[in-house]
Design an enzyme around this catalytic site. Sequence first.
Site, PDB file in Angstrom:
ATOM      1  N   HIS A   1       0.831  -1.199   0.000  1.00 32.90           N
ATOM      2  CA  HIS A   1       0.000   0.000   0.000  1.00 32.90           C
ATOM      3  C   HIS A   1       0.869   1.253   0.000  1.00 32.90           C
ATOM      4  O   HIS A   1       1.379   1.685   1.035  1.00 32.90           O
ATOM      5  CB  HIS A   1      -0.953  -0.011   1.212  1.00 32.90           C
ATOM      6  CG  HIS A   1      -1.899   1.138   1.207  1.00 32.90           C
ATOM      7  ND1 HIS A   1      -2.292   1.803   2.340  1.00 32.90           N
ATOM      8  CD2 HIS A   1      -2.528   1.759   0.176  1.00 32.90           C
ATOM      9  CE1 HIS A   1      -3.119   2.779   2.001  1.00 32.90           C
ATOM     10  NE2 HIS A   1      -3.273   2.772   0.710  1.00 32.90           N
TER      11      HIS A   1
ATOM     12  N   ASN B   1      -5.312   4.143   6.878  1.00 34.31           N
ATOM     13  CA  ASN B   1      -6.686   4.490   6.500  1.00 34.31           C
ATOM     14  C   ASN B   1      -7.666   4.138   7.603  1.00 34.31           C
ATOM     15  O   ASN B   1      -8.663   4.825   7.806  1.00 34.31           O
ATOM     16  CB  ASN B   1      -7.078   3.780   5.200  1.00 34.31           C
ATOM     17  CG  ASN B   1      -6.496   4.495   3.996  1.00 34.31           C
ATOM     18  OD1 ASN B   1      -6.092   5.647   4.103  1.00 34.31           O
ATOM     19  ND2 ASN B   1      -6.438   3.824   2.866  1.00 34.31           N
TER      20      ASN B   1
HETATM   21  P1  NAI Z   1      -6.790   5.792 -11.233  1.00 34.93           P
HETATM   22  O1  NAI Z   1      -8.218   5.801 -11.570  1.00 34.93           O
HETATM   23  O2  NAI Z   1      -6.028   7.067 -11.339  1.00 34.93           O
HETATM   24  O3  NAI Z   1      -6.021   4.749 -12.151  1.00 34.93           O
HETATM   25  C1  NAI Z   1      -6.469   3.453 -12.393  1.00 34.93           C
HETATM   26  C2  NAI Z   1      -5.947   3.019 -13.759  1.00 34.93           C
HETATM   27  O4  NAI Z   1      -6.147   1.638 -13.863  1.00 34.93           O
HETATM   28  C3  NAI Z   1      -6.685   3.684 -14.925  1.00 34.93           C
HETATM   29  O5  NAI Z   1      -5.751   4.241 -15.805  1.00 34.93           O
HETATM   30  C4  NAI Z   1      -7.438   2.538 -15.563  1.00 34.93           C
HETATM   31  O6  NAI Z   1      -7.560   2.666 -16.951  1.00 34.93           O
HETATM   32  C5  NAI Z   1      -6.562   1.365 -15.213  1.00 34.93           C
HETATM   33  N1  NAI Z   1      -7.234   0.075 -15.233  1.00 34.93           N
HETATM   34  C6  NAI Z   1      -8.455  -0.229 -14.811  1.00 34.93           C
HETATM   35  N2  NAI Z   1      -8.684  -1.547 -14.974  1.00 34.93           N
HETATM   36  C7  NAI Z   1      -7.582  -2.080 -15.535  1.00 34.93           C
HETATM   37  C8  NAI Z   1      -7.191  -3.388 -15.938  1.00 34.93           C
HETATM   38  N3  NAI Z   1      -7.992  -4.414 -15.806  1.00 34.93           N
HETATM   39  N4  NAI Z   1      -5.959  -3.549 -16.457  1.00 34.93           N
HETATM   40  C9  NAI Z   1      -5.127  -2.518 -16.589  1.00 34.93           C
HETATM   41  N5  NAI Z   1      -5.453  -1.263 -16.216  1.00 34.93           N
HETATM   42  C10 NAI Z   1      -6.654  -1.043 -15.685  1.00 34.93           C
HETATM   43  O7  NAI Z   1      -6.677   5.153  -9.774  1.00 34.93           O
HETATM   44  P2  NAI Z   1      -5.566   5.389  -8.670  1.00 34.93           P
HETATM   45  O8  NAI Z   1      -5.921   6.541  -7.855  1.00 34.93           O
HETATM   46  O9  NAI Z   1      -4.233   5.320  -9.299  1.00 34.93           O
HETATM   47  O10 NAI Z   1      -5.777   4.105  -7.736  1.00 34.93           O
HETATM   48  C11 NAI Z   1      -5.346   2.829  -8.136  1.00 34.93           C
HETATM   49  C12 NAI Z   1      -5.355   1.901  -6.936  1.00 34.93           C
HETATM   50  O11 NAI Z   1      -4.510   2.439  -5.934  1.00 34.93           O
HETATM   51  C13 NAI Z   1      -6.720   1.717  -6.274  1.00 34.93           C
HETATM   52  O12 NAI Z   1      -6.812   0.420  -5.775  1.00 34.93           O
HETATM   53  C14 NAI Z   1      -6.684   2.716  -5.123  1.00 34.93           C
HETATM   54  O13 NAI Z   1      -7.531   2.355  -4.066  1.00 34.93           O
HETATM   55  C15 NAI Z   1      -5.230   2.586  -4.718  1.00 34.93           C
HETATM   56  N6  NAI Z   1      -4.704   3.737  -4.017  1.00 34.93           N
HETATM   57  C16 NAI Z   1      -5.031   5.005  -4.425  1.00 34.93           C
HETATM   58  C17 NAI Z   1      -4.529   6.095  -3.732  1.00 34.93           C
HETATM   59  C18 NAI Z   1      -4.865   7.473  -4.158  1.00 34.93           C
HETATM   60  O14 NAI Z   1      -4.689   8.405  -3.370  1.00 34.93           O
HETATM   61  N7  NAI Z   1      -5.312   7.683  -5.392  1.00 34.93           N
HETATM   62  C19 NAI Z   1      -3.645   5.920  -2.556  1.00 34.93           C
HETATM   63  C20 NAI Z   1      -3.312   4.542  -2.275  1.00 34.93           C
HETATM   64  C21 NAI Z   1      -3.851   3.510  -2.970  1.00 34.93           C
END
Ligand code: NAI
Length: 690
Positions: A474, A524
């Site tokens: 994480h 969290n």
């Molecule tokens: P985001 O929405 O910016 O990016 C997600 C990306 O994954 C998108 O570009 C999407 O097209 C791609 N994607 C979706 N399904 C896919 C698949 N099957 N294969 C390949 N690519 C795929 O999301 P973000 O913010 O980067 O979050 C990603 C993960 O990280 C989530 O699980 C979130 O809970 C976790 N996270 C997010 C934080 C934040 O502050 N944004 C902090 C810590 C963890």
Amino acid sequence: MDLLVLDPTQDPDQDGHISQVTHSHVTPVSPPCFRKEVDSDGICWLTFDTPNASANVWNFATLEEFDRHIEELHRDHEVCALIIRGSKEKVFIAGADLKMVQTLPSEELYELLALGQDVFTHLESLRIPKIAAIHGTCVGGGFEMALACDYRVASKCDSTRIGLPETQLGLIPAWGGSTRLPRLIGLPKALDLIIRGKIMTADQAKRQGLVHEVVPEEHLMSFAKKMALKPMRINAHHFHFTQVWPIPQWLRYHAKSLLTSKHSWMKEVQASPLIAIDVITHGASKSIEESLLLEQGAIRKLADSGMTKSLIETFLRKENASKKLPAPYIHVKPRSITHVAVIGAGVMGSGIAYALACKGTRVLLCDTSPDFIARGVDRINQLFQAGVKNHVLTRKQARESKDRITFTSESVPMKRMDMVIEAIVEEMSVKKQLFADLAMRCRDDTILATNTSALSVMEIAKAVPYPERVVGLHFFNPAHLMPLVEVVQLEKTLPEVVTTMMRFVQSMGKTPILVRDAPGFIVNRILVPYLLGAVKLAVDMRDPWMIDDAMTEFGMPMGPLRLLDEVGFDVALHVEKTLRNAFGDRVPQCSLLSEMMAHGMLGRKNDRGFYSAFQSKNGEQPNPEVLTFLQPKVGSLTKAQIIDQLQGLMQDEAQRCLDDKVAASASDIELAMTLGAGYPPFRHLFPHQT
Ligand code: NAI
């Protein structure tokens, strides 16, 4: 090089020499830490090389030994120059021995302080050129020693870091740093570097005037020797025009008001940056000796404070967690990780890919379509541009690091990958589908990691035939800057996988904390009830932004409403749902966030949150739209009541985390909260364990 080796253990008293430095502390006999060699050109090479240690530090024994060599040089008229160097791979001199400082009774600490000042003054008064050849970390007392030299040359190397970070530990540079640095580079720059406790790369240090030259590591010693043989002005007691009245007075006023308006908690607790401002600006118009006395007085004020002790404690815990393994894993050998696939080129995936490539790892960044890949490429390009602009990377390093990242929107084989980090949408079914697919495309020993914020890693692992190789990693946002990574271990996870992940995170320059798979892990789980608690308080208030004022006065880096804007209301509500499923009504209930979201407000991402105008010249401002959702009551809460309630929410959940054994110890939970959420280390998270 032709070297004449002298006996470093020689007792100077035997031939009648009396060291200039006297104090009452009795130092136990310890093996010598310095090697003294004089070459055929008459240059003395003094090498700091603590046996069986990866770092050199100053303590009573090393300062005394160093001083004996300086005393010999004062009496030796054959030697024409002194070069001080370190022998360690990554550390020149890491400053004072903080573990010892932490346990010293006050009087002995003051003795150590006076000893360091005397020894470096003794060094400075040598009538031969003195050159510090810096390779590796040179911070705190290490750099204060270098400041007493005439010439500083540093290696252009990743491990060379230079600065005076004492204020980060609740102290001030008091072995001459607060006195000599302003005289070298001027008051404004010295104030800025000391107040921020900034540690710099060799190039940044040169730009700031802290070192004279930066050369490739392999040329460091020959360059130092060239300098030693060159005629130079010795013991030039620097004077900088910014020492002239009324500049110091003006800077004192200006720096203090800037600092207290930004960090209001400083007014309340004894704070080293404020004291540093006093010492530096008052000391500037005094003699070196008087200024050194001011440094001593400041340490007497600071050293006994609970804040300083907590900051040093946190620093030592972080050092420990960033370098060592938890006890059960010490003897488990990690695997090497050279090829990593990151799935999801969004906010987190791009940041992780950038951070990995900068540390030398080959990265394959995957997403579902060329459009998403293009967005990822843009993000990564921006990160590299910012890295170069902020001098974190040279252009060459940026180019080489960028070349380590390849992009794809195809379902390519992943047999070369040592590990995969998943950072796609926070949806259990989508993640499980991806993991099932990855299991077919990867080797059987590839480690699969998920970056989920709060979903069950165990549930995700059910999608693959080898759950013992699945972990949670994480990262926090922004992934390339935040120092914490929660490493989520399942009951089945192989010890080798745990060790590999801990070492992998450490190799990224981050601090791993090992946690059990439980909703919200540590950060969290504690943070979300606090954020929602703040929203609940806001409903009844005429001035909800007072909550943010109260919590920044408490010491949080930003208020809870401001942080919710940053996280995004959609993401926050998603995590809330997971935690509410797990913990029920223990998570404060309040409809305000969903109401605001129903009206199209998302936080910073659409510039409509508790604040707005994020991109304006003056920065974000309270968003009056919020007031239409509130039902203010007569008789608002005071700041003290707000702090009491919100700190209480965090303390209660921290205790439950410990009871549920989510982490191995209370100190792991405190460290995770400090690194991941900015919880002030000088406030207790476990009030009953002080
Ligand atoms: P985001 O929405 O910016 O990016 C997600 C990306 O994954 C998108 O570009 C999407 O097209 C791609 N994607 C979706 N399904 C896919 C698949 N099957 N294969 C390949 N690519 C795929 O999301 P973000 O913010 O980067 O979050 C990603 C993960 O990280 C989530 O699980 C979130 O809970 C976790 N996270 C997010 C934080 C934040 O502050 N944004 C902090 C810590 C963890």
